[in-house]
Design a protein around this motif. Structure first.
Motif: not given
Length: 397
Positions: A258, A323, A351, A354-355, A374, A376
């Motif tokens: 990421h 992260w 976020v 998104a994960f 991706q 994130t």
């Protein structure tokens, strides 16, 4: 986004978090020996750390970075049915931490490491938000990078704790001590990139921090060279020959990377030079945005928060568990910029989604169609932009 975060919807995050941790515990406890119900090694990546300590303890330090020796050690620990090889790629001094942790049987050692990580998480959040750390810890446990750091047996929460300690020293104006503590992050040197630019932007105070960082780095290099000389030479060779193209490894889980490099390499498979050029451009743009932010905001919490966020854009190797360090800027901003809390709440949700939803979709795309998005990194960029706007409005007001 903020308007969508009603209590009824927030309950889904708690349900998802409980399901995630509960499923993982059931899989681990219901498995056979050192394997879970899916036939994977319990703790996954922890095996590489445990094996590194085991090899030193068994007089094999000289072969610490030899793949054949690593595989043989891992099979001696797990058994001949080991489903996959886990490479130890950290500097030699980091392996010393796992010498005592390799004394208990593997499952017990992993349980100890997991408990230590959760303790470090609680202590970090207690230091960052004394009045509400229980609520902050509960929310943090629903965040996929935190779960990944524990379930993978990784070190994301150790990184978070070290950065939290650096911040506590920095705010007390103990710049050299802060720099010295940040030097312990050299077990993952790329996690220092944001702090390095931050120190360079801080004038004499930053130069004292850089001196502390240099002294710690020199001490760790001396420790490695004296105790593990052959491994140190092998690591330097590895750093020159392997690290520059680590995402190009055939078995490298690119969907777990990421960072701008991971984003562009996933989006442009087969074009690594173009992808890396775009990643470099993205990093330069992020650095420029950070310097503009630092010129506008002189408050230490805001400046330090921006430095940690910048790390995600500068590092070529921010894996999913790395992260976890973003909990630090999130709480710094929450505590020191109350007017930005609605934007921060929306940013965390964006976020988080998104994960939780994007990461499996990215892995599916990479496996099925050969490329992926991706989610994130765009989510963090959008979230950061919203938080910056709210801070700008606060300053303007």
């Amino acid at each position: 986004m903020a308007r969508l975060l009603i209590p009824a919807r927030l309950r889904y995050a708690w349900i998802a978090g409980i399901a995630l941790w509960g499923g993982w515990l059931l899989s681990g406890l219901g498995g056979s020996g050192n394997l879970d119900l899916a036939g994977q090694v319990i703790g996954t990546d922890y095996l590489q750390f445990y094996a590194a300590g085991w090899m030193i303890r068994h007089g094999q330090a000289a072969r610490l970075y030899d793949p054949e020796a690593q595989l043989a050690a891992e099979r001696a620990i797990i058994g001949p049915h080991l489903p996959a090889y886990h490479a130890f790629l950290n500097p030699p001094f980091f392996a010393l931490l796992f010498v005592p942790l390799s004394l208990p049987p593997y499952p017990i050692s992993f349980a100890i490491w997991s408990a230590l990580q959760l303790l470090l998480l609680a202590l970090s959040l207690r230091a960052l938000r004394p009045a509400g750390f229980l609520q902050a810890t509960a929310w943090a446990l629903t965040f996929l990078p935190v779960f990944a750091s524990v379930s993978f047996g990784q070190n994301g929460l150790l990184s978070l704790a070290l950065l939290t300690g650096v911040w506590l020293l920095w705010r007390r104006n103990r710049a050299m001590a802060a720099g010295a503590l940040s030097g312990l992050l050299l077990y993952k040197p790329h996690l220092l990139l944001g702090l390095l630019l931050f120190y360079l932007a801080e004038g004499p105070r930053g130069r004292r921090a850089l001196l502390g960082l240099f002294l710690t780095g020199a001490a760790l290099a001396a420790l490695s060279g004296l105790l593990l000389p052959e491994a140190t030479r092998a690591y330097l060779d590895l750093a020159r020959s392997v690290y520059p193209n680590l995402p190009g490894w055939k078995e490298f889980p690119l969907w777990h990377l990421h960072s701008p490099r991971g984003f562009w390499r996933l989006l442009l498979p087969g074009q690594p030079r173009l992808a890396d050029a775009l990643a470099l451009l993205s990093a330069l743009m992020a650095a420029g945005a950070a310097f503009r932010f630092w010129r506008r905001h002189r408050e230490d919490p805001l400046r330090f928060a921006a430095a940690v966020v910048l790390t995600v854009y500068l590092t070529p190797h921010a894996m999913i568990y790395d992260w976890s360090i973003l909990l630090l800027p999130a709480l710094l901003l929450w505590e020191h910029a109350p007017a930005a809390r609605p934007a921060l709440r929306a940013a965390f949700a964006l976020v988080w989604v998104a994960f939780f939803l994007g990461a499996p979709l990215t892995a599916w795309m990479a496996r099925r169609i050969g490329w992926g998005i991706q989610w994130t990194l765009p989510a963090l960029t959008a979230a950061g932009g919203e938080v910056k706007r709210s801070l700008r409005e606060e300053v303007g007001g």
